[in-house]
Design a protein around this motif. Structure first.
Motif, PDB file in Angstrom:
ATOM      1  N   VAL A   1     -13.772  16.951  -0.732  1.00  0.00           N
ATOM      2  CA  VAL A   1     -13.675  16.198  -1.963  1.00  0.00           C
ATOM      3  C   VAL A   1     -14.063  14.724  -1.891  1.00  0.00           C
ATOM      4  O   VAL A   1     -14.663  13.989  -2.427  1.00  0.00           O
ATOM      5  N   GLY A   2     -13.523  14.100  -0.576  1.00  0.00           N
ATOM      6  CA  GLY A   2     -14.049  12.779  -0.371  1.00  0.00           C
ATOM      7  C   GLY A   2     -15.196  12.533  -0.314  1.00  0.00           C
ATOM      8  O   GLY A   2     -15.613  11.317  -0.874  1.00  0.00           O
TER       9      GLY A   2
ATOM     10  N   TYR B   1      -6.795  12.000   4.029  1.00  0.00           N
ATOM     11  CA  TYR B   1      -7.541  13.050   5.103  1.00  0.00           C
ATOM     12  C   TYR B   1      -7.340  12.190   6.249  1.00  0.00           C
ATOM     13  O   TYR B   1      -6.797  12.861   7.361  1.00  0.00           O
TER      14      TYR B   1
ATOM     15  N   THR C   1      -7.107  17.407  -4.531  1.00  0.00           N
ATOM     16  CA  THR C   1      -6.565  16.616  -3.222  1.00  0.00           C
ATOM     17  C   THR C   1      -5.013  16.325  -3.221  1.00  0.00           C
ATOM     18  O   THR C   1      -4.420  16.330  -2.053  1.00  0.00           O
TER      19      THR C   1
ATOM     20  N   GLY D   1      -9.523  15.841  -8.240  1.00  0.00           N
ATOM     21  CA  GLY D   1      -8.370  15.139  -8.019  1.00  0.00           C
ATOM     22  C   GLY D   1      -6.883  16.032  -7.775  1.00  0.00           C
ATOM     23  O   GLY D   1      -6.018  15.592  -6.825  1.00  0.00           O
TER      24      GLY D   1
ATOM     25  N   ALA E   1      -8.755  10.508  -1.526  1.00  0.00           N
ATOM     26  CA  ALA E   1      -9.046  11.644  -0.597  1.00  0.00           C
ATOM     27  C   ALA E   1      -9.432  11.251   0.725  1.00  0.00           C
ATOM     28  O   ALA E   1      -8.795  12.130   1.694  1.00  0.00           O
TER      29      ALA E   1
ATOM     30  N   LEU F   1     -10.047  18.244   1.780  1.00  0.00           N
ATOM     31  CA  LEU F   1      -9.916  16.636   1.531  1.00  0.00           C
ATOM     32  C   LEU F   1     -11.252  16.104   1.879  1.00  0.00           C
ATOM     33  O   LEU F   1     -11.845  15.190   1.342  1.00  0.00           O
TER      34      LEU F   1
ATOM     35  N   ILE G   1     -11.694   9.008  -7.145  1.00  0.00           N
ATOM     36  CA  ILE G   1     -11.210  10.081  -6.706  1.00  0.00           C
ATOM     37  C   ILE G   1     -11.462  10.272  -5.120  1.00  0.00           C
ATOM     38  O   ILE G   1     -10.613  10.838  -4.348  1.00  0.00           O
TER      39      ILE G   1
END
Length: 141
Positions: free
Chosen positions: A62-63, A121, A23, A20, A117, A59, A113
């Motif tokens: 993470v997503g 993005y 991001t 997080g 993200a 990003l 989270i």
């Protein structure tokens, strides 16, 4: 198993917290960069595109991976709950349900989270497309 039980939440929520933070950091950095960009500083569209898309892969990573980190926490939490059930001869449905409910919080955190993200993005990729279009329009004059 006690060590796993003790550090599961700390580990999973620590990883998700770092994701997080990354991001948020990338989003702020990119927005500030996009605001300060001068198209006249670039001679070629490919160089501009490389600069515009820098760090956006983070990003995306993470997503796409935050839900899996949360799911890992949930699976291990369920594993711990079943292990505890096997160790105790008397089955208490309240403690089972509590253990399962607490295990699900990791998945919820991972999704919490991942959604922002991916939204960040996608919005930044839209901004990249707009800036690239402006650059092409400016160079065709």
């Amino acid at each position: 198993m006690e060590l796993l039980k003790e550090y599961l939440d700390l580990t999973i929520f620590g990883i998700l917290g770092i994701m997080g933070f990354i991001t948020l950091w990338v989003a702020i950095e990119r927005v500030l960069f996009y605001r300060s960009i001068k198209l006249s500083d670039y001679n070629h569209g490919a160089v501009l595109n490389i600069e515009l898309t820098r760090n956006l892969t983070v990003l995306s990573i993470v997503g796409s991976n935050a839900p899996f980190v949360g799911l890992l926490g949930t699976v291990v939490g369920v594993l711990i709950t079943f292990y505890d059930m096997g160790q105790n001869q008397a089955i208490d449905t309240g403690s089972i349900m509590t253990g399962l409910a607490l295990a699900l919080k990791a998945t919820a955190a991972g999704i919490a989270i991942a959604i922002p993200a991916i939204m960040i993005y996608n919005s930044l990729m839209r901004k990249v497309d707009v800036i690239n279009s402006l650059f092409r329009a400016e160079t065709q004059r």
